[in-house]
Design a protein around this motif. Structure first.
Motif, PDB file in Angstrom:
ATOM      1  N   MET A   2      -2.977  18.593  -5.526  1.00  0.00           N
ATOM      2  CA  MET A   2      -1.539  18.694  -5.815  1.00  0.00           C
ATOM      3  C   MET A   2      -1.274  19.564  -7.049  1.00  0.00           C
ATOM      4  O   MET A   2      -0.307  20.334  -7.072  1.00  0.00           O
ATOM      5  CB  MET A   2      -0.937  17.292  -5.981  1.00  0.00           C
ATOM      6  N   LEU A   3      -2.136  19.452  -8.045  1.00  0.00           N
ATOM      7  CA  LEU A   3      -1.977  20.285  -9.244  1.00  0.00           C
ATOM      8  C   LEU A   3      -2.134  21.761  -8.880  1.00  0.00           C
ATOM      9  O   LEU A   3      -1.330  22.606  -9.304  1.00  0.00           O
ATOM     10  CB  LEU A   3      -3.032  19.906 -10.303  1.00  0.00           C
ATOM     11  N   ALA A   4      -3.155  22.040  -8.088  1.00  0.00           N
ATOM     12  CA  ALA A   4      -3.421  23.428  -7.696  1.00  0.00           C
ATOM     13  C   ALA A   4      -2.267  23.981  -6.866  1.00  0.00           C
ATOM     14  O   ALA A   4      -1.804  25.100  -7.107  1.00  0.00           O
ATOM     15  CB  ALA A   4      -4.739  23.509  -6.928  1.00  0.00           C
ATOM     16  N   GLY A  63       0.814  -1.217   0.000  1.00  0.00           N
ATOM     17  CA  GLY A  63       0.000   0.000   0.000  1.00  0.00           C
ATOM     18  C   GLY A  63       0.849   1.269   0.000  1.00  0.00           C
ATOM     19  O   GLY A  63       0.331   2.368  -0.148  1.00  0.00           O
ATOM     20  N   LEU A  64       2.161   1.124   0.153  1.00  0.00           N
ATOM     21  CA  LEU A  64       3.054   2.280   0.180  1.00  0.00           C
ATOM     22  C   LEU A  64       2.986   3.078  -1.129  1.00  0.00           C
ATOM     23  O   LEU A  64       3.259   4.288  -1.148  1.00  0.00           O
ATOM     24  CB  LEU A  64       4.503   1.841   0.446  1.00  0.00           C
ATOM     25  N   ILE A  65       2.598   2.404  -2.204  1.00  0.00           N
ATOM     26  CA  ILE A  65       2.545   3.054  -3.513  1.00  0.00           C
ATOM     27  C   ILE A  65       1.648   4.297  -3.488  1.00  0.00           C
ATOM     28  O   ILE A  65       1.868   5.231  -4.262  1.00  0.00           O
ATOM     29  CB  ILE A  65       2.073   2.066  -4.612  1.00  0.00           C
ATOM     30  N   VAL A  66       0.657   4.309  -2.585  1.00  0.00           N
ATOM     31  CA  VAL A  66      -0.236   5.472  -2.514  1.00  0.00           C
ATOM     32  C   VAL A  66       0.569   6.710  -2.095  1.00  0.00           C
ATOM     33  O   VAL A  66       0.513   7.757  -2.741  1.00  0.00           O
ATOM     34  CB  VAL A  66      -1.427   5.200  -1.568  1.00  0.00           C
ATOM     35  N   GLU A  67       1.370   6.551  -1.028  1.00  0.00           N
ATOM     36  CA  GLU A  67       2.222   7.654  -0.564  1.00  0.00           C
ATOM     37  C   GLU A  67       3.356   7.948  -1.543  1.00  0.00           C
ATOM     38  O   GLU A  67       3.694   9.095  -1.813  1.00  0.00           O
ATOM     39  CB  GLU A  67       2.907   7.258   0.750  1.00  0.00           C
ATOM     40  N   LEU A  68       3.954   6.867  -2.022  1.00  0.00           N
ATOM     41  CA  LEU A  68       5.067   7.015  -2.953  1.00  0.00           C
ATOM     42  C   LEU A  68       4.600   7.697  -4.246  1.00  0.00           C
ATOM     43  O   LEU A  68       5.295   8.554  -4.801  1.00  0.00           O
ATOM     44  CB  LEU A  68       5.654   5.627  -3.253  1.00  0.00           C
ATOM     45  N   GLY A  69       3.406   7.336  -4.680  1.00  0.00           N
ATOM     46  CA  GLY A  69       2.833   7.938  -5.887  1.00  0.00           C
ATOM     47  C   GLY A  69       2.565   9.422  -5.679  1.00  0.00           C
ATOM     48  O   GLY A  69       2.791  10.238  -6.580  1.00  0.00           O
ATOM     49  N   ALA A  70       2.092   9.775  -4.476  1.00  0.00           N
ATOM     50  CA  ALA A  70       1.825  11.186  -4.178  1.00  0.00           C
ATOM     51  C   ALA A  70       3.143  11.963  -4.135  1.00  0.00           C
ATOM     52  O   ALA A  70       3.251  13.064  -4.680  1.00  0.00           O
ATOM     53  CB  ALA A  70       1.084  11.312  -2.854  1.00  0.00           C
ATOM     54  N   TRP A  71       4.172  11.342  -3.526  1.00  0.00           N
ATOM     55  CA  TRP A  71       5.494  11.983  -3.498  1.00  0.00           C
ATOM     56  C   TRP A  71       5.979  12.229  -4.927  1.00  0.00           C
ATOM     57  O   TRP A  71       6.490  13.302  -5.270  1.00  0.00           O
ATOM     58  CB  TRP A  71       6.497  11.096  -2.731  1.00  0.00           C
ATOM     59  N   THR A  72       5.807  11.191  -5.774  1.00  0.00           N
ATOM     60  CA  THR A  72       6.239  11.272  -7.176  1.00  0.00           C
ATOM     61  C   THR A  72       5.567  12.439  -7.891  1.00  0.00           C
ATOM     62  O   THR A  72       6.215  13.211  -8.601  1.00  0.00           O
ATOM     63  CB  THR A  72       5.925   9.947  -7.901  1.00  0.00           C
ATOM     64  N   MET A  73       4.265  12.559  -7.679  1.00  0.00           N
ATOM     65  CA  MET A  73       3.562  13.648  -8.365  1.00  0.00           C
ATOM     66  C   MET A  73       4.043  15.008  -7.876  1.00  0.00           C
ATOM     67  O   MET A  73       4.356  15.880  -8.690  1.00  0.00           O
ATOM     68  CB  MET A  73       2.055  13.501  -8.191  1.00  0.00           C
ATOM     69  N   ARG A  74       4.125  15.201  -6.551  1.00  0.00           N
ATOM     70  CA  ARG A  74       4.570  16.509  -6.025  1.00  0.00           C
ATOM     71  C   ARG A  74       5.945  16.875  -6.575  1.00  0.00           C
ATOM     72  O   ARG A  74       6.180  17.996  -7.011  1.00  0.00           O
ATOM     73  CB  ARG A  74       4.638  16.486  -4.503  1.00  0.00           C
ATOM     74  N   GLU A  75       6.853  15.895  -6.515  1.00  0.00           N
ATOM     75  CA  GLU A  75       8.227  16.108  -6.950  1.00  0.00           C
ATOM     76  C   GLU A  75       8.280  16.434  -8.459  1.00  0.00           C
ATOM     77  O   GLU A  75       8.939  17.392  -8.880  1.00  0.00           O
ATOM     78  CB  GLU A  75       9.024  14.837  -6.635  1.00  0.00           C
ATOM     79  N   ALA A  76       7.593  15.650  -9.248  1.00  0.00           N
ATOM     80  CA  ALA A  76       7.607  15.859 -10.699  1.00  0.00           C
ATOM     81  C   ALA A  76       6.904  17.167 -11.080  1.00  0.00           C
ATOM     82  O   ALA A  76       7.365  17.881 -11.974  1.00  0.00           O
ATOM     83  CB  ALA A  76       6.939  14.674 -11.402  1.00  0.00           C
ATOM     84  N   PHE A  77       5.824  17.498 -10.374  1.00  0.00           N
ATOM     85  CA  PHE A  77       5.119  18.759 -10.661  1.00  0.00           C
ATOM     86  C   PHE A  77       6.086  19.923 -10.448  1.00  0.00           C
ATOM     87  O   PHE A  77       6.132  20.862 -11.233  1.00  0.00           O
ATOM     88  CB  PHE A  77       3.905  18.958  -9.744  1.00  0.00           C
ATOM     89  N   ARG A  78       6.869  19.821  -9.353  1.00  0.00           N
ATOM     90  CA  ARG A  78       7.805  20.911  -9.042  1.00  0.00           C
ATOM     91  C   ARG A  78       8.849  21.074 -10.152  1.00  0.00           C
ATOM     92  O   ARG A  78       9.142  22.183 -10.595  1.00  0.00           O
ATOM     93  CB  ARG A  78       8.477  20.618  -7.690  1.00  0.00           C
ATOM     94  N   THR A  79       9.392  19.967 -10.609  1.00  0.00           N
ATOM     95  CA  THR A  79      10.404  20.015 -11.673  1.00  0.00           C
ATOM     96  C   THR A  79       9.843  20.657 -12.944  1.00  0.00           C
ATOM     97  O   THR A  79      10.481  21.509 -13.564  1.00  0.00           O
ATOM     98  CB  THR A  79      10.882  18.585 -12.002  1.00  0.00           C
ATOM     99  N   VAL A  80       8.630  20.224 -13.296  1.00  0.00           N
ATOM    100  CA  VAL A  80       8.052  20.684 -14.553  1.00  0.00           C
ATOM    101  C   VAL A  80       7.607  22.145 -14.458  1.00  0.00           C
ATOM    102  O   VAL A  80       7.785  22.923 -15.396  1.00  0.00           O
ATOM    103  CB  VAL A  80       6.899  19.719 -14.937  1.00  0.00           C
TER     104      VAL A  80
END
Ligand code: C2E
Ligand code: MG
Ligand code: MG
Ligand code: MG
Length: 286
Positions: free
Chosen positions: A134-136, A84-101
């Protein structure tokens, strides 16, 4: 099999199973610790317009630095899903990638981002709200985000998953089917879901030109995508002949080591600043 074996072998079998379970549990707690310790990182692979060489977006790919050794996602995504860690890991991934982009967008490069999803993330009840939030927070326009799902994810638990994917689509988020052609029921689900893009699996790209059946199938997939108004992205382009064939077929977008390898966030930033998102790809004039 264990049943007809002698008692000793049954125990041996059971202890093997036990060892396997213990290993998985250890890996899962190691992954949890890695997330807390900041041992995950992202690489970004450019997705280009095959006719020119403009980088249209990047796909975020998870990496785990385990004791200084880089571990590829295929060896930890499964256990992260199970725990179930993928839920948190996935959220981390999105925040991190959103910041880069978003940082690249500041240097006025209208770059898009693709993120891979796991079924488990979509099944988490707050998934749609979380993505919207997260997008907002990041200030990334929803239509610059593409979420990549697989055919299996559409088929399994479709009654629950499809409405959530529709809700994301209504936010403006784009959807892509990853590894297209390797799953099942593709055509049925293509009709039920507003999918924006299909990504041709690298196993097709690898055989282009060498295998006539695969070459014909690829041509058919490209045409299918075009007829349905979808963007077609070829994955795993490694050789110039593959690129030439894909261009000739009218495949719009592509990704692969020939075009660019996955790179660090700093690499993406440099691409944004120095070259305004252009790459020089064999046969184009950038
Ligand atoms: P994918 O989404 O299909 O990603 C493409 C994979 O192909 C990446 O492997 C990429 O490095 C590799 N690749 C790109 N160009 C070429 C090429 O020209 N030749 C070859 N041989 N390979 C190429 P990677 O990074 O090891 O990722 C493997 C899979 O792990 C991904 O497949 C995706 O399903 C999964 N994954 C990666 N990051 C995430 C994530 O953040 N979340 C989830 N749920 N899954 C992820
Ligand atoms: Mg992908
Ligand atoms: Mg793929
Ligand atoms: Mg995959």
């Amino acid at each position: 099999r264990a049943k007809d074996a002698g008692g000793g072998q049954v125990e041996l079998f059971a202890s093997h199973m036990h060892a396997d379970v213990v290993r998985r549990l250890e890996l899962q707690s190691e992954l949890r610790r890695a997330l807390a310790d900041g041992d995950f990182t992202l690489e970004y692979q450019p997705i280009v317009d095959l006719a020119g060489s403009q980088v249209l977006g990047v796909e975020a790919l998870l990496r785990w630095w385990r004791d200084g050794v880089l571990v590829p996602p295929d060896s930890f995504i499964g256990p992260a899903e199970e725990s179930g860690l993928i839920v948190e890991l996935g959220a981390w991934t999105m925040r991190e990638a959103f910041r880069t982009v978003v940082a690249c967008r500041a240097s006025s490069w209208d770059i898009g981002l693709s993120v891979n999803l796991s079924a488990r993330q979509i099944r988490s009840p707050r998934f749609v709200e979380d993505v919207a939030e997260m997008l907002a927070e990041a200030g990334l326009p929803p239509d610059r985000l593409t979420l990549e799902v697989t055919e299996e994810m559409l088929v399994e638990e479709a009654a629950e998953t499809v409405p959530r994917l529709r809700a994301l689509r209504e936010l403006g988020v784009r959807l892509a089917i990853d590894d297209f052609g390797t799953g099942y029921a593709s055509l049925v689900y293509l009709r039920q879901l507003p999918v924006d893009a299909i990504k041709i699996d690298p196993s097709f790209t690898a055989a282009l030109g060498d295998d006539q059946t695969v070459t014909r199938l690829t041509r058919t997939i490209v045409r299918l995508g075009q007829d349905l108004g979808m963007t077609v992205v070829a994955e795993g382009i490694e050789r110039p002949e593959q690129l030439d064939l894909l261009r000739e077929m009218g495949c719009a977008h592509g990704q692969g080591f020939l075009v660019a390898r996955p790179m660090s966030a700093a690499g993406v930033a440099a691409l944004a600043e120095e070259r305004a998102g252009r790459l020089s790809v064999a046969g184009t004039d950038a």
